[in-house]
Scaffold this motif. Structure first.
Motif, PDB file in Angstrom:
ATOM      1  N   LEU A   7       0.804  -1.219   0.000  1.00  0.00           N
ATOM      2  CA  LEU A   7       0.000   0.000   0.000  1.00  0.00           C
ATOM      3  C   LEU A   7       0.846   1.283   0.000  1.00  0.00           C
ATOM      4  O   LEU A   7       0.323   2.358  -0.279  1.00  0.00           O
ATOM      5  N   ASN A   8       2.145   1.167   0.312  1.00  0.00           N
ATOM      6  CA  ASN A   8       3.005   2.349   0.248  1.00  0.00           C
ATOM      7  C   ASN A   8       3.080   2.915  -1.168  1.00  0.00           C
ATOM      8  O   ASN A   8       3.412   4.086  -1.359  1.00  0.00           O
ATOM      9  N   ALA A   9       2.791   2.085  -2.163  1.00  0.00           N
ATOM     10  CA  ALA A   9       2.908   2.518  -3.558  1.00  0.00           C
ATOM     11  C   ALA A   9       1.992   3.696  -3.869  1.00  0.00           C
ATOM     12  O   ALA A   9       2.300   4.517  -4.732  1.00  0.00           O
ATOM     13  N   THR A  10       0.852   3.796  -3.174  1.00  0.00           N
ATOM     14  CA  THR A  10      -0.097   4.882  -3.459  1.00  0.00           C
ATOM     15  C   THR A  10      -0.176   5.896  -2.317  1.00  0.00           C
ATOM     16  O   THR A  10      -1.047   6.768  -2.335  1.00  0.00           O
ATOM     17  N   ARG A  11       0.707   5.792  -1.358  1.00  0.00           N
ATOM     18  CA  ARG A  11       0.719   6.744  -0.239  1.00  0.00           C
ATOM     19  C   ARG A  11       1.431   8.015  -0.700  1.00  0.00           C
ATOM     20  O   ARG A  11       2.650   8.139  -0.621  1.00  0.00           O
ATOM     21  N   ALA A  12       0.676   8.972  -1.188  1.00  0.00           N
ATOM     22  CA  ALA A  12       1.254  10.214  -1.703  1.00  0.00           C
ATOM     23  C   ALA A  12       0.272  11.360  -1.509  1.00  0.00           C
ATOM     24  O   ALA A  12      -0.923  11.219  -1.774  1.00  0.00           O
ATOM     25  N   HIS A  13       0.776  12.494  -1.056  1.00  0.00           N
ATOM     26  CA  HIS A  13      -0.040  13.698  -0.877  1.00  0.00           C
ATOM     27  C   HIS A  13      -0.592  14.136  -2.226  1.00  0.00           C
ATOM     28  O   HIS A  13       0.068  13.996  -3.257  1.00  0.00           O
ATOM     29  N   PHE A  14      -1.805  14.675  -2.241  1.00  0.00           N
ATOM     30  CA  PHE A  14      -2.428  15.053  -3.511  1.00  0.00           C
ATOM     31  C   PHE A  14      -1.583  16.079  -4.269  1.00  0.00           C
ATOM     32  O   PHE A  14      -1.573  16.105  -5.504  1.00  0.00           O
ATOM     33  N   GLY A  15      -0.834  16.912  -3.549  1.00  0.00           N
ATOM     34  CA  GLY A  15       0.034  17.886  -4.211  1.00  0.00           C
ATOM     35  C   GLY A  15       1.129  17.207  -5.005  1.00  0.00           C
ATOM     36  O   GLY A  15       1.459  17.613  -6.126  1.00  0.00           O
ATOM     37  N   GLU A  16       1.695  16.141  -4.448  1.00  0.00           N
ATOM     38  CA  GLU A  16       2.727  15.383  -5.170  1.00  0.00           C
ATOM     39  C   GLU A  16       2.125  14.641  -6.358  1.00  0.00           C
ATOM     40  O   GLU A  16       2.724  14.596  -7.433  1.00  0.00           O
ATOM     41  N   VAL A  17       0.941  14.074  -6.174  1.00  0.00           N
ATOM     42  CA  VAL A  17       0.297  13.328  -7.258  1.00  0.00           C
ATOM     43  C   VAL A  17       0.056  14.228  -8.457  1.00  0.00           C
ATOM     44  O   VAL A  17       0.305  13.846  -9.609  1.00  0.00           O
ATOM     45  N   VAL A  18      -0.418  15.450  -8.203  1.00  0.00           N
ATOM     46  CA  VAL A  18      -0.665  16.400  -9.288  1.00  0.00           C
ATOM     47  C   VAL A  18       0.650  16.805  -9.940  1.00  0.00           C
ATOM     48  O   VAL A  18       0.778  16.830 -11.173  1.00  0.00           O
ATOM     49  N   PHE A  19       1.656  17.133  -9.123  1.00  0.00           N
ATOM     50  CA  PHE A  19       2.958  17.578  -9.624  1.00  0.00           C
ATOM     51  C   PHE A  19       3.582  16.538 -10.544  1.00  0.00           C
ATOM     52  O   PHE A  19       3.978  16.840 -11.684  1.00  0.00           O
ATOM     53  N   ARG A  20       3.663  15.307 -10.087  1.00  0.00           N
ATOM     54  CA  ARG A  20       4.271  14.263 -10.899  1.00  0.00           C
ATOM     55  C   ARG A  20       3.355  13.814 -12.029  1.00  0.00           C
ATOM     56  O   ARG A  20       3.827  13.470 -13.124  1.00  0.00           O
ATOM     57  N   GLY A  21       2.048  13.823 -11.778  1.00  0.00           N
ATOM     58  CA  GLY A  21       1.105  13.376 -12.789  1.00  0.00           C
ATOM     59  C   GLY A  21       1.091  14.270 -14.012  1.00  0.00           C
ATOM     60  O   GLY A  21       1.029  13.791 -15.148  1.00  0.00           O
ATOM     61  N   VAL A  22       1.178  15.586 -13.804  1.00  0.00           N
ATOM     62  CA  VAL A  22       1.186  16.526 -14.913  1.00  0.00           C
ATOM     63  C   VAL A  22       2.418  16.313 -15.777  1.00  0.00           C
ATOM     64  O   VAL A  22       2.345  16.239 -17.011  1.00  0.00           O
ATOM     65  N   ILE A  23       3.584  16.190 -15.129  1.00  0.00           N
ATOM     66  CA  ILE A  23       4.832  16.025 -15.878  1.00  0.00           C
ATOM     67  C   ILE A  23       4.866  14.673 -16.582  1.00  0.00           C
ATOM     68  O   ILE A  23       5.312  14.568 -17.738  1.00  0.00           O
ATOM     69  N   ASN A  24       4.367  13.625 -15.922  1.00  0.00           N
ATOM     70  CA  ASN A  24       4.370  12.290 -16.526  1.00  0.00           C
ATOM     71  C   ASN A  24       3.478  12.193 -17.750  1.00  0.00           C
ATOM     72  O   ASN A  24       3.730  11.404 -18.667  1.00  0.00           O
ATOM     73  N   ALA A  25       2.411  12.990 -17.765  1.00  0.00           N
ATOM     74  CA  ALA A  25       1.443  12.894 -18.860  1.00  0.00           C
ATOM     75  C   ALA A  25       1.942  13.533 -20.152  1.00  0.00           C
ATOM     76  O   ALA A  25       1.418  13.253 -21.228  1.00  0.00           O
ATOM     77  N   VAL A  26       2.966  14.371 -20.046  1.00  0.00           N
ATOM     78  CA  VAL A  26       3.394  15.167 -21.199  1.00  0.00           C
ATOM     79  C   VAL A  26       4.154  14.385 -22.279  1.00  0.00           C
ATOM     80  O   VAL A  26       3.775  14.450 -23.452  1.00  0.00           O
ATOM     81  N   PRO A  27       5.230  13.661 -21.963  1.00  0.00           N
ATOM     82  CA  PRO A  27       6.111  13.164 -23.036  1.00  0.00           C
ATOM     83  C   PRO A  27       5.462  12.237 -24.049  1.00  0.00           C
ATOM     84  O   PRO A  27       5.598  12.448 -25.256  1.00  0.00           O
ATOM     85  N   LEU A  28       4.770  11.193 -23.596  1.00  0.00           N
ATOM     86  CA  LEU A  28       4.188  10.239 -24.542  1.00  0.00           C
ATOM     87  C   LEU A  28       3.013  10.845 -25.298  1.00  0.00           C
ATOM     88  O   LEU A  28       2.822  10.563 -26.484  1.00  0.00           O
TER      89      LEU A  28
END
Length: 292
Positions: A159-180
């Protein structure tokens, strides 16, 4: 070699090969990418949770340490935010990618390659765009306030895999969505990358006593990721790869102490982060009160 040793050496590579190659075969056979990714993720979850019970790295890590309730709440919030953020970002980026391709007169993504080759290229690209945000979350004090929530636990399990503050999820999610999306990768490739993120993310934090051997140069899972959760900052600020260690090797941040099987303690030194999920959401905005 004892049967338990055989399982320890084979459980990770066999599971990863079976799930990912099986998904490539299923998509090539014409099955819906989203369905394949969904079934693959569920299968991965069942397998990892089962392996944690049969082959634990530390038996005590299978018991709640006052963190289970918060972790269960992070699970839906993690997937919910990603489900909202990434498609919205990708929708805008896809248009920009199409315009860029038209301007250049060529497609940015090698869609003529075999699906497996496209998937491997996608992993390399996506890892680069997650390596740096993850590293910044450790090295930039303001961003660390958000990421500290992930490093707060003193045990590692699935369950540690999804333990992340919503601010981090947005920050990394936005950047991850861009390249592909910008390059114009297909839905099939995106589905495989999503499945790999789920599968390797589970193994990354899993309380499973599996061996990697030479794979410690490739995968950021198991023993390699436990160093990243060390209470010692000199050990934790390494192995930033989300699933792989490609870019850690390139940028000199791969770490492994071959004299020890893992760090002495996990978590954050002098940690004062509260146990409840609701209280943790406000931690980054009260950093001066939480020794972060």
């Amino acid at each position: 070699m004892k049967a338990r040793d055989v399982i320890s050496w084979s459980v990770f590579p066999v599971t990863v090969a079976a799930v990912l190659l099986g998904a490539v075969w299923a998509i090539d056979a014409g099955h819906a990418p989203s369905l394949v990714a969904g079934i693959g993720t569920f299968t991965s979850l069942v397998l990892v949770v089962t392996f944690e019970r049969l082959l634990p790295y530390r038996k005590e890590w299978n018991q709640s340490q006052g963190d289970l309730r918060a972790d269960l709440l992070y699970l839906p919030s993690y997937f919910g935010i990603n489900a909202l953020v990434q498609p919205l970002v990708a929708a805008g980026v896809v248009l920009g990618g199409a315009m860029l391709s038209n301007a250049l007169g060529i497609g940015l993504w090698p869609s003529e390659w075999p699906l497996l080759a496209q998937f491997m290229l996608a992993c390399i690209v996506v890892e680069f765009f997650d390596y740096w945000p993850h590293r910044w979350l450790h090295e930039v004090p303001f961003l660390w306030r958000f990421h500290a929530i992930h490093h707060n636990p003193t045990r590692l399990y699935w369950l540690n895999a999804t333990r992340a503050h919503f601010g981090e999820v947005v920050f990394r999610g936005v950047i991850n969505a861009v390249p592909l999306a910008l390059a114009g990768a297909s839905a099939e490739v995106l589905a495989l990358v999503g499945l790999a993120n789920s599968l390797l993310g589970l193994f990354q934090h899993a309380n499973i006593n599996f061996k990697l051997g030479p794979l410690t140069w490739i995968f950021s899972v198991g023993e390699m990721h436990r160093w990243h959760h060390s209470q010692k900052v000199s050990e934790a600020n390494h192995n930033y790869g989300s699933n792989f260690l490609f870019w850690d090797v390139v940028f000199g941040t791969r770490f492994r102490d071959t004299k020890r099987s893992g760090p002495e303690r996990l978590g954050i030194d002098n940690d004062s982060i509260p146990a409840s999920w609701w209280s943790q959401l406000s931690v980054p905005f009260k950093a001066h009160k939480n020794n972060l």
